[in-house]
Design a protein around this motif. Structure first.
Motif, PDB file in Angstrom:
ATOM      1  N   TYR A 128      -7.819   5.946 -10.292  1.00 35.18           N
ATOM      2  CA  TYR A 128      -7.658   5.920  -8.814  1.00 35.18           C
ATOM      3  C   TYR A 128      -6.818   4.355  -8.616  1.00 35.18           C
ATOM      4  O   TYR A 128      -5.989   4.549  -7.591  1.00 35.18           O
ATOM      5  CB  TYR A 128      -8.893   6.042  -8.311  1.00 35.18           C
ATOM      6  CG  TYR A 128      -8.690   6.021  -6.755  1.00 35.18           C
ATOM      7  CD1 TYR A 128      -8.620   7.034  -6.108  1.00 35.18           C
ATOM      8  CD2 TYR A 128      -9.036   4.753  -6.075  1.00 35.18           C
ATOM      9  CE1 TYR A 128      -8.542   7.230  -4.677  1.00 35.18           C
ATOM     10  CE2 TYR A 128      -9.043   4.786  -4.625  1.00 35.18           C
ATOM     11  CZ  TYR A 128      -8.564   5.946  -3.987  1.00 35.18           C
ATOM     12  OH  TYR A 128      -8.757   5.972  -2.808  1.00 35.18           O
ATOM     13  N   PHE A 129      -7.229   3.626  -9.095  1.00 36.89           N
ATOM     14  CA  PHE A 129      -6.749   2.079  -8.929  1.00 36.89           C
ATOM     15  C   PHE A 129      -5.033   2.018  -9.056  1.00 36.89           C
ATOM     16  O   PHE A 129      -4.286   1.674  -8.232  1.00 36.89           O
ATOM     17  CB  PHE A 129      -7.110   1.199  -9.693  1.00 36.89           C
ATOM     18  CG  PHE A 129      -6.481  -0.191  -9.527  1.00 36.89           C
ATOM     19  CD1 PHE A 129      -6.886  -1.101  -8.569  1.00 36.89           C
ATOM     20  CD2 PHE A 129      -5.705  -0.824 -10.629  1.00 36.89           C
ATOM     21  CE1 PHE A 129      -6.213  -2.423  -8.154  1.00 36.89           C
ATOM     22  CE2 PHE A 129      -5.050  -1.769 -10.475  1.00 36.89           C
ATOM     23  CZ  PHE A 129      -5.357  -2.594  -9.297  1.00 36.89           C
ATOM     24  N   VAL A 130      -4.542   2.803 -10.238  1.00 35.07           N
ATOM     25  CA  VAL A 130      -3.285   2.931 -10.604  1.00 35.07           C
ATOM     26  C   VAL A 130      -2.425   3.891  -9.477  1.00 35.07           C
ATOM     27  O   VAL A 130      -1.363   3.480  -9.146  1.00 35.07           O
ATOM     28  CB  VAL A 130      -3.153   3.216 -11.904  1.00 35.07           C
ATOM     29  CG1 VAL A 130      -1.651   3.296 -12.315  1.00 35.07           C
ATOM     30  CG2 VAL A 130      -3.701   2.158 -12.867  1.00 35.07           C
ATOM     31  N   SER A 131      -2.989   5.043  -9.233  1.00 31.47           N
ATOM     32  CA  SER A 131      -2.350   6.019  -8.450  1.00 31.47           C
ATOM     33  C   SER A 131      -2.205   5.452  -7.121  1.00 31.47           C
ATOM     34  O   SER A 131      -1.170   5.482  -6.509  1.00 31.47           O
ATOM     35  CB  SER A 131      -3.152   7.057  -8.581  1.00 31.47           C
ATOM     36  OG  SER A 131      -4.468   7.059  -7.871  1.00 31.47           O
ATOM     37  N   LYS A 132      -3.392   4.703  -6.564  1.00 25.93           N
ATOM     38  CA  LYS A 132      -3.156   4.121  -5.046  1.00 25.93           C
ATOM     39  C   LYS A 132      -2.369   2.927  -5.140  1.00 25.93           C
ATOM     40  O   LYS A 132      -1.594   2.831  -4.209  1.00 25.93           O
ATOM     41  CB  LYS A 132      -4.508   3.631  -4.702  1.00 25.93           C
ATOM     42  CG  LYS A 132      -5.406   4.849  -4.539  1.00 25.93           C
ATOM     43  CD  LYS A 132      -5.057   5.777  -3.400  1.00 25.93           C
ATOM     44  CE  LYS A 132      -4.982   5.238  -1.943  1.00 25.93           C
ATOM     45  NZ  LYS A 132      -4.792   6.271  -1.049  1.00 25.93           N
ATOM     46  N   ALA A 133      -2.114   2.100  -6.180  1.00 26.20           N
ATOM     47  CA  ALA A 133      -1.227   1.039  -6.216  1.00 26.20           C
ATOM     48  C   ALA A 133       0.232   1.785  -6.390  1.00 26.20           C
ATOM     49  O   ALA A 133       0.869   1.042  -5.734  1.00 26.20           O
ATOM     50  CB  ALA A 133      -1.652  -0.128  -7.471  1.00 26.20           C
ATOM     51  N   LEU A 134       0.362   2.665  -6.803  1.00 28.48           N
ATOM     52  CA  LEU A 134       1.938   3.233  -7.053  1.00 28.48           C
ATOM     53  C   LEU A 134       2.234   3.607  -5.736  1.00 28.48           C
ATOM     54  O   LEU A 134       3.463   3.926  -5.394  1.00 28.48           O
ATOM     55  CB  LEU A 134       1.689   4.353  -7.864  1.00 28.48           C
ATOM     56  CG  LEU A 134       1.863   3.962  -9.424  1.00 28.48           C
ATOM     57  CD1 LEU A 134       1.930   5.286 -10.407  1.00 28.48           C
ATOM     58  CD2 LEU A 134       3.391   3.282  -9.615  1.00 28.48           C
ATOM     59  N   GLU A 135       1.259   3.994  -4.849  1.00 21.95           N
ATOM     60  CA  GLU A 135       1.839   4.687  -3.473  1.00 21.95           C
ATOM     61  C   GLU A 135       2.671   3.817  -2.506  1.00 21.95           C
ATOM     62  O   GLU A 135       3.692   3.955  -1.842  1.00 21.95           O
ATOM     63  CB  GLU A 135       0.629   5.173  -2.646  1.00 21.95           C
ATOM     64  CG  GLU A 135      -0.059   6.310  -3.237  1.00 21.95           C
ATOM     65  CD  GLU A 135      -1.307   6.828  -2.552  1.00 21.95           C
ATOM     66  OE1 GLU A 135      -1.640   6.145  -1.423  1.00 21.95           O
ATOM     67  OE2 GLU A 135      -2.115   7.800  -2.886  1.00 21.95           O
ATOM     68  N   THR A 136       2.440   2.389  -2.773  1.00 18.87           N
ATOM     69  CA  THR A 136       2.908   1.423  -2.073  1.00 18.87           C
ATOM     70  C   THR A 136       3.904   0.441  -2.925  1.00 18.87           C
ATOM     71  O   THR A 136       4.503  -0.407  -2.346  1.00 18.87           O
ATOM     72  CB  THR A 136       2.118   0.531  -1.299  1.00 18.87           C
ATOM     73  OG1 THR A 136       1.056  -0.068  -2.102  1.00 18.87           O
ATOM     74  CG2 THR A 136       1.309   1.475  -0.193  1.00 18.87           C
ATOM     75  N   ALA A 137       3.715   0.599  -4.360  1.00 25.43           N
ATOM     76  CA  ALA A 137       4.471  -0.491  -5.086  1.00 25.43           C
ATOM     77  C   ALA A 137       5.986  -0.301  -5.065  1.00 25.43           C
ATOM     78  O   ALA A 137       6.500   1.009  -4.947  1.00 25.43           O
ATOM     79  CB  ALA A 137       3.918  -0.355  -6.494  1.00 25.43           C
ATOM     80  N   GLN A 138       6.674  -1.413  -5.118  1.00 19.99           N
ATOM     81  CA  GLN A 138       8.241  -1.246  -5.287  1.00 19.99           C
ATOM     82  C   GLN A 138       8.650  -2.288  -6.251  1.00 19.99           C
ATOM     83  O   GLN A 138       7.989  -3.234  -6.844  1.00 19.99           O
ATOM     84  CB  GLN A 138       8.756  -1.692  -3.820  1.00 19.99           C
ATOM     85  CG  GLN A 138       8.378  -0.719  -2.898  1.00 19.99           C
ATOM     86  CD  GLN A 138       8.996  -0.945  -1.537  1.00 19.99           C
ATOM     87  OE1 GLN A 138       9.518  -2.143  -1.431  1.00 19.99           O
ATOM     88  NE2 GLN A 138       8.977  -0.162  -0.526  1.00 19.99           N
ATOM     89  N   GLY A 139       9.801  -2.204  -6.820  1.00 14.71           N
ATOM     90  CA  GLY A 139      10.636  -2.953  -7.842  1.00 14.71           C
ATOM     91  C   GLY A 139       9.786  -3.248  -8.877  1.00 14.71           C
ATOM     92  O   GLY A 139       9.499  -2.138  -9.565  1.00 14.71           O
ATOM     93  N   ASP A 140       9.682  -4.431  -9.222  1.00 13.07           N
ATOM     94  CA  ASP A 140       8.920  -4.859 -10.562  1.00 13.07           C
ATOM     95  C   ASP A 140       7.464  -4.365 -10.576  1.00 13.07           C
ATOM     96  O   ASP A 140       7.145  -3.950 -11.685  1.00 13.07           O
ATOM     97  CB  ASP A 140       9.258  -6.513 -10.885  1.00 13.07           C
ATOM     98  CG  ASP A 140      10.589  -6.848 -11.221  1.00 13.07           C
ATOM     99  OD1 ASP A 140      11.413  -5.903 -11.317  1.00 13.07           O
ATOM    100  OD2 ASP A 140      10.927  -7.951 -10.930  1.00 13.07           O
ATOM    101  N   GLU A 141       7.103  -4.322  -9.710  1.00 14.30           N
ATOM    102  CA  GLU A 141       5.441  -3.974  -9.400  1.00 14.30           C
ATOM    103  C   GLU A 141       5.329  -2.525  -9.821  1.00 14.30           C
ATOM    104  O   GLU A 141       4.481  -2.075 -10.639  1.00 14.30           O
ATOM    105  CB  GLU A 141       4.942  -4.329  -8.198  1.00 14.30           C
ATOM    106  CG  GLU A 141       3.768  -4.075  -7.812  1.00 14.30           C
ATOM    107  CD  GLU A 141       3.023  -4.095  -6.711  1.00 14.30           C
ATOM    108  OE1 GLU A 141       1.942  -3.659  -6.135  1.00 14.30           O
ATOM    109  OE2 GLU A 141       3.786  -4.940  -5.845  1.00 14.30           O
ATOM    110  N   ARG A 142       6.460  -1.852  -9.214  1.00 16.39           N
ATOM    111  CA  ARG A 142       6.144  -0.476  -9.663  1.00 16.39           C
ATOM    112  C   ARG A 142       6.515  -0.062 -11.156  1.00 16.39           C
ATOM    113  O   ARG A 142       5.925   1.028 -11.564  1.00 16.39           O
ATOM    114  CB  ARG A 142       7.311   0.479  -8.772  1.00 16.39           C
ATOM    115  CG  ARG A 142       7.235   1.849  -8.654  1.00 16.39           C
ATOM    116  CD  ARG A 142       8.056   2.545  -7.740  1.00 16.39           C
ATOM    117  NE  ARG A 142       8.001   4.013  -7.885  1.00 16.39           N
ATOM    118  CZ  ARG A 142       6.843   4.809  -7.314  1.00 16.39           C
ATOM    119  NH1 ARG A 142       5.872   4.192  -6.743  1.00 16.39           N
ATOM    120  NH2 ARG A 142       6.553   6.109  -7.691  1.00 16.39           N
TER     121      ARG A 142
END
Length: 285
Positions: A62-76
Protein backbone atom coordinates in the motif's frame (compact mmCIF):
# COMPACT_ATOMS: atom_id res chain seq x y z
CA UNK A 1 -28.26 -21.96 57.02
CA UNK A 2 -30.91 -20.82 59.55
CA UNK A 3 -30.79 -17.29 58.16
CA UNK A 4 -31.02 -18.45 54.54
CA UNK A 5 -33.44 -20.31 52.28
CA UNK A 6 -36.58 -18.79 53.80
CA UNK A 7 -38.73 -20.08 50.90
CA UNK A 8 -40.45 -16.73 50.42
CA UNK A 9 -41.56 -16.50 46.80
CA UNK A 10 -42.52 -12.82 47.08
CA UNK A 11 -38.89 -11.96 47.84
CA UNK A 12 -37.18 -14.56 45.68
CA UNK A 13 -38.75 -13.51 42.36
CA UNK A 14 -37.80 -9.79 42.53
CA UNK A 15 -34.32 -10.73 43.77
CA UNK A 16 -33.84 -13.09 40.81
CA UNK A 17 -35.05 -10.47 38.32
CA UNK A 18 -32.76 -7.76 39.67
CA UNK A 19 -29.87 -10.22 39.80
CA UNK A 20 -30.33 -10.97 36.10
CA UNK A 21 -30.53 -7.25 35.31
CA UNK A 22 -27.46 -6.22 37.29
CA UNK A 23 -25.46 -9.21 36.05
CA UNK A 24 -26.15 -8.27 32.43
CA UNK A 25 -25.21 -4.63 32.99
CA UNK A 26 -22.09 -5.63 34.92
CA UNK A 27 -21.04 -8.07 32.19
CA UNK A 28 -21.49 -5.47 29.46
CA UNK A 29 -19.74 -2.63 31.26
CA UNK A 30 -17.15 -4.98 32.70
CA UNK A 31 -16.17 -6.26 29.27
CA UNK A 32 -15.97 -2.70 27.95
CA UNK A 33 -13.83 -1.72 30.93
CA UNK A 34 -11.44 -4.60 30.23
CA UNK A 35 -11.21 -3.46 26.61
CA UNK A 36 -10.75 0.30 26.97
CA UNK A 37 -10.60 1.08 30.69
CA UNK A 38 -7.83 -1.22 31.87
CA UNK A 39 -4.59 -0.46 30.09
CA UNK A 40 -4.00 1.56 26.96
CA UNK A 41 -6.48 0.61 24.21
CA UNK A 42 -4.27 2.19 21.54
CA UNK A 43 -1.48 -0.26 22.39
CA UNK A 44 -3.93 -3.14 22.10
CA UNK A 45 -4.97 -1.99 18.63
CA UNK A 46 -1.42 -1.31 17.41
CA UNK A 47 -0.20 -4.67 18.75
CA UNK A 48 -3.01 -6.47 16.93
CA UNK A 49 -2.17 -4.74 13.65
CA UNK A 50 1.57 -5.28 13.94
CA UNK A 51 1.05 -8.92 14.93
CA UNK A 52 -0.84 -9.56 11.68
CA UNK A 53 1.60 -10.78 9.02
CA UNK A 54 -0.86 -10.19 6.19
CA UNK A 55 -1.48 -6.62 7.33
CA UNK A 56 2.24 -5.82 7.41
CA UNK A 57 2.76 -7.27 3.92
CA UNK A 58 -0.22 -5.38 2.54
CA UNK A 59 0.93 -2.20 4.31
CA UNK A 60 4.22 -2.41 2.41
CA UNK A 61 2.42 -2.77 -0.91
CA UNK A 62 0.00 0.00 0.00
CA UNK A 63 2.87 2.37 0.83
CA UNK A 64 4.39 1.91 -2.63
CA UNK A 65 1.08 2.20 -4.48
CA UNK A 66 0.09 5.41 -2.65
CA UNK A 67 3.53 6.93 -3.19
CA UNK A 68 3.29 6.21 -6.93
CA UNK A 69 0.07 8.22 -7.16
CA UNK A 70 1.92 11.51 -6.63
CA UNK A 71 5.54 10.58 -7.42
CA UNK A 72 7.30 12.21 -10.37
CA UNK A 73 10.72 12.15 -11.99
CA UNK A 74 13.49 10.26 -10.20
CA UNK A 75 11.20 9.48 -7.29
CA UNK A 76 8.74 7.71 -9.55
CA UNK A 77 11.54 5.87 -11.31
CA UNK A 78 12.87 4.64 -7.97
CA UNK A 79 9.45 3.38 -6.90
CA UNK A 80 8.94 1.57 -10.22
CA UNK A 81 12.34 -0.11 -10.25
CA UNK A 82 12.59 -0.97 -6.56
CA UNK A 83 8.92 -1.17 -5.59
CA UNK A 84 9.06 -4.79 -4.33
CA UNK A 85 12.18 -4.10 -2.23
CA UNK A 86 10.64 -0.94 -0.75
CA UNK A 87 7.47 -2.84 0.03
CA UNK A 88 9.48 -5.58 1.75
CA UNK A 89 11.43 -2.94 3.69
CA UNK A 90 8.23 -1.37 5.02
CA UNK A 91 7.03 -4.81 6.11
CA UNK A 92 10.36 -5.39 7.84
CA UNK A 93 10.17 -1.99 9.57
CA UNK A 94 6.72 -2.84 10.95
CA UNK A 95 8.12 -6.14 12.23
CA UNK A 96 10.94 -4.45 14.15
CA UNK A 97 10.43 -4.89 17.93
CA UNK A 98 12.22 -1.57 18.54
CA UNK A 99 9.51 0.13 16.50
CA UNK A 100 6.86 -1.59 18.63
CA UNK A 101 8.54 -0.37 21.79
CA UNK A 102 8.75 3.23 20.57
CA UNK A 103 5.12 3.18 19.42
CA UNK A 104 4.08 1.96 22.86
CA UNK A 105 6.14 4.64 24.58
CA UNK A 106 4.54 7.42 22.51
CA UNK A 107 1.06 6.01 23.02
CA UNK A 108 1.56 5.47 26.76
CA UNK A 109 2.88 9.00 27.20
CA UNK A 110 -0.26 10.46 25.61
CA UNK A 111 -2.57 8.04 27.43
CA UNK A 112 -1.02 8.74 30.83
CA UNK A 113 -1.08 12.48 30.20
CA UNK A 114 -4.80 12.65 29.50
CA UNK A 115 -5.99 10.01 31.96
CA UNK A 116 -4.00 11.59 34.81
CA UNK A 117 -5.67 14.97 34.18
CA UNK A 118 -2.33 16.73 33.85
CA UNK A 119 -2.50 20.54 33.84
CA UNK A 120 1.01 21.11 32.48
CA UNK A 121 1.74 21.20 28.75
CA UNK A 122 4.03 18.40 27.57
CA UNK A 123 5.46 17.24 24.26
CA UNK A 124 6.29 13.93 22.59
CA UNK A 125 9.27 13.56 20.28
CA UNK A 126 8.37 11.30 17.35
CA UNK A 127 11.65 11.76 15.46
CA UNK A 128 13.31 8.56 16.82
CA UNK A 129 10.39 6.56 15.45
CA UNK A 130 10.62 8.18 12.02
CA UNK A 131 14.42 7.89 11.97
CA UNK A 132 14.12 4.17 12.54
CA UNK A 133 11.72 3.90 9.61
CA UNK A 134 14.03 5.99 7.43
CA UNK A 135 16.99 3.72 8.18
CA UNK A 136 15.00 0.81 6.83
CA UNK A 137 14.26 2.66 3.60
CA UNK A 138 17.88 3.79 3.23
CA UNK A 139 18.93 0.15 3.22
CA UNK A 140 17.00 -0.23 -0.04
CA UNK A 141 18.37 2.86 -1.78
CA UNK A 142 20.65 5.70 -0.59
CA UNK A 143 18.37 8.24 -2.27
CA UNK A 144 16.04 8.02 0.72
CA UNK A 145 18.67 9.86 2.77
CA UNK A 146 17.26 13.02 1.22
CA UNK A 147 14.19 12.61 3.42
CA UNK A 148 16.31 13.58 6.43
CA UNK A 149 15.77 17.21 5.48
CA UNK A 150 12.02 16.75 5.83
CA UNK A 151 12.54 14.81 9.03
CA UNK A 152 14.39 17.72 10.60
CA UNK A 153 11.35 19.94 10.05
CA UNK A 154 9.09 17.73 12.17
CA UNK A 155 8.43 19.22 15.59
CA UNK A 156 7.44 17.37 18.77
CA UNK A 157 3.73 16.75 19.27
CA UNK A 158 2.38 19.09 21.95
CA UNK A 159 0.03 17.70 24.57
CA UNK A 160 -2.21 20.33 26.10
CA UNK A 161 -4.59 20.11 29.07
CA UNK A 162 -8.20 19.39 28.14
CA UNK A 163 -10.38 22.47 28.23
CA UNK A 164 -13.31 21.27 26.12
CA UNK A 165 -15.32 18.08 25.98
CA UNK A 166 -15.41 15.27 28.55
CA UNK A 167 -12.43 14.92 30.84
CA UNK A 168 -10.69 11.62 30.09
CA UNK A 169 -9.51 11.14 33.67
CA UNK A 170 -13.00 11.74 35.07
CA UNK A 171 -14.62 9.46 32.49
CA UNK A 172 -12.23 6.64 33.37
CA UNK A 173 -12.84 7.15 37.09
CA UNK A 174 -16.63 7.19 36.65
CA UNK A 175 -16.46 4.13 34.42
CA UNK A 176 -14.48 2.22 37.05
CA UNK A 177 -16.92 3.32 39.76
CA UNK A 178 -19.93 2.19 37.72
CA UNK A 179 -18.40 -1.26 37.19
CA UNK A 180 -17.68 -1.56 40.93
CA UNK A 181 -21.20 -0.50 41.89
CA UNK A 182 -22.76 -2.97 39.46
CA UNK A 183 -20.57 -5.75 40.85
CA UNK A 184 -21.74 -4.97 44.38
CA UNK A 185 -25.39 -4.84 43.28
CA UNK A 186 -25.00 -8.15 41.48
CA UNK A 187 -23.55 -9.80 44.60
CA UNK A 188 -26.19 -8.17 46.81
CA UNK A 189 -29.12 -9.39 44.70
CA UNK A 190 -27.77 -12.93 44.46
CA UNK A 191 -27.35 -12.89 48.25
CA UNK A 192 -30.96 -11.72 48.61
CA UNK A 193 -32.11 -14.50 46.34
CA UNK A 194 -30.19 -16.98 48.49
CA UNK A 195 -31.99 -15.55 51.51
CA UNK A 196 -35.47 -15.92 49.98
CA UNK A 197 -34.97 -19.08 47.91
CA UNK A 198 -36.57 -22.41 48.73
CA UNK A 199 -33.52 -24.69 48.41
CA UNK A 200 -29.84 -24.74 47.50
CA UNK A 201 -30.67 -26.70 44.37
CA UNK A 202 -33.06 -23.95 43.33
CA UNK A 203 -30.36 -21.34 43.90
CA UNK A 204 -27.88 -23.25 41.77
CA UNK A 205 -30.42 -23.74 39.01
CA UNK A 206 -31.67 -20.14 38.87
CA UNK A 207 -28.18 -18.64 39.07
CA UNK A 208 -26.94 -21.17 36.53
CA UNK A 209 -29.74 -20.40 34.07
CA UNK A 210 -29.10 -16.68 34.51
CA UNK A 211 -25.37 -17.07 33.86
CA UNK A 212 -25.98 -19.34 30.89
CA UNK A 213 -28.50 -16.92 29.36
CA UNK A 214 -26.30 -13.89 29.97
CA UNK A 215 -23.26 -15.68 28.57
CA UNK A 216 -25.18 -16.70 25.45
CA UNK A 217 -26.37 -13.10 25.04
CA UNK A 218 -22.79 -11.78 25.20
CA UNK A 219 -21.55 -14.39 22.72
CA UNK A 220 -24.31 -13.51 20.25
CA UNK A 221 -23.65 -9.80 20.84
CA UNK A 222 -19.98 -10.31 20.01
CA UNK A 223 -20.86 -12.17 16.81
CA UNK A 224 -23.30 -9.43 15.77
CA UNK A 225 -20.73 -6.73 16.56
CA UNK A 226 -18.14 -8.60 14.48
CA UNK A 227 -20.53 -8.82 11.54
CA UNK A 228 -21.34 -5.10 11.76
CA UNK A 229 -17.64 -4.20 11.95
CA UNK A 230 -16.85 -6.34 8.88
CA UNK A 231 -19.72 -4.76 6.98
CA UNK A 232 -18.55 -1.27 7.85
CA UNK A 233 -14.99 -2.21 6.88
CA UNK A 234 -16.18 -3.46 3.49
CA UNK A 235 -17.55 0.01 2.69
CA UNK A 236 -14.15 1.70 3.15
CA UNK A 237 -12.57 2.97 -0.06
CA UNK A 238 -8.98 2.10 0.87
CA UNK A 239 -8.03 -1.58 0.73
CA UNK A 240 -5.68 -1.36 3.72
CA UNK A 241 -8.39 0.26 5.82
CA UNK A 242 -10.80 -2.56 4.92
CA UNK A 243 -8.25 -5.05 6.22
CA UNK A 244 -7.23 -3.02 9.27
CA UNK A 245 -10.65 -2.30 10.80
CA UNK A 246 -11.57 -5.91 11.78
CA UNK A 247 -8.04 -6.58 13.07
CA UNK A 248 -8.00 -3.38 15.13
CA UNK A 249 -11.49 -3.97 16.51
CA UNK A 250 -10.83 -7.53 17.66
CA UNK A 251 -8.87 -6.72 20.87
CA UNK A 252 -11.59 -4.23 21.82
CA UNK A 253 -14.44 -6.73 21.44
CA UNK A 254 -12.68 -9.93 22.52
CA UNK A 255 -13.49 -9.33 26.20
CA UNK A 256 -17.23 -9.54 25.43
CA UNK A 257 -16.79 -13.02 24.00
CA UNK A 258 -14.41 -14.12 26.78
CA UNK A 259 -16.74 -13.07 29.60
CA UNK A 260 -19.71 -14.54 27.75
CA UNK A 261 -17.96 -17.87 27.28
CA UNK A 262 -16.97 -18.05 30.96
CA UNK A 263 -20.51 -17.25 32.12
CA UNK A 264 -21.98 -19.76 29.67
CA UNK A 265 -19.70 -22.58 30.85
CA UNK A 266 -20.18 -21.78 34.56
CA UNK A 267 -23.94 -21.67 34.02
CA UNK A 268 -23.95 -25.10 32.36
CA UNK A 269 -21.81 -26.48 35.18
CA UNK A 270 -24.16 -25.15 37.88
CA UNK A 271 -27.23 -26.54 36.13
CA UNK A 272 -25.48 -29.89 35.61
CA UNK A 273 -24.68 -30.11 39.34
CA UNK A 274 -28.39 -29.91 40.21
CA UNK A 275 -29.18 -32.83 37.90
CA UNK A 276 -26.19 -34.85 39.10
CA UNK A 277 -27.49 -34.66 42.67
CA UNK A 278 -30.86 -35.94 41.48
CA UNK A 279 -29.19 -38.84 39.67
CA UNK A 280 -27.22 -39.77 42.79
CA UNK A 281 -30.37 -39.76 44.93
CA UNK A 282 -32.26 -41.93 42.44
CA UNK A 283 -29.40 -44.43 42.17
CA UNK A 284 -29.20 -44.81 45.95
CA UNK A 285 -32.93 -45.45 46.25
Amino acid sequence: MTYLLKAKRAGAIPAAIFFALFLTLFSLLGSLYLSVGSGNPVNKVSSALISSKSFKVDAGKYFVSKALETAQGDERKLLLTKGPQISAAVTQILSNPILHSQLDQISNAAYTYYTSNSKVEQSINVKPLLQLALLGLESVDPQFVQLKKELDKIKPIKLQPQTKGPNAAQVKSDFKLAVGVLLLLTLLTVALYLFFAKSRKGVLRVVGITLLSDGLFLIVLNLVAGAIIKHQASTATESLVREAIPIAAHPLTAAIFSIGAVEFLVGILMIAITFLKRVNVNSQS
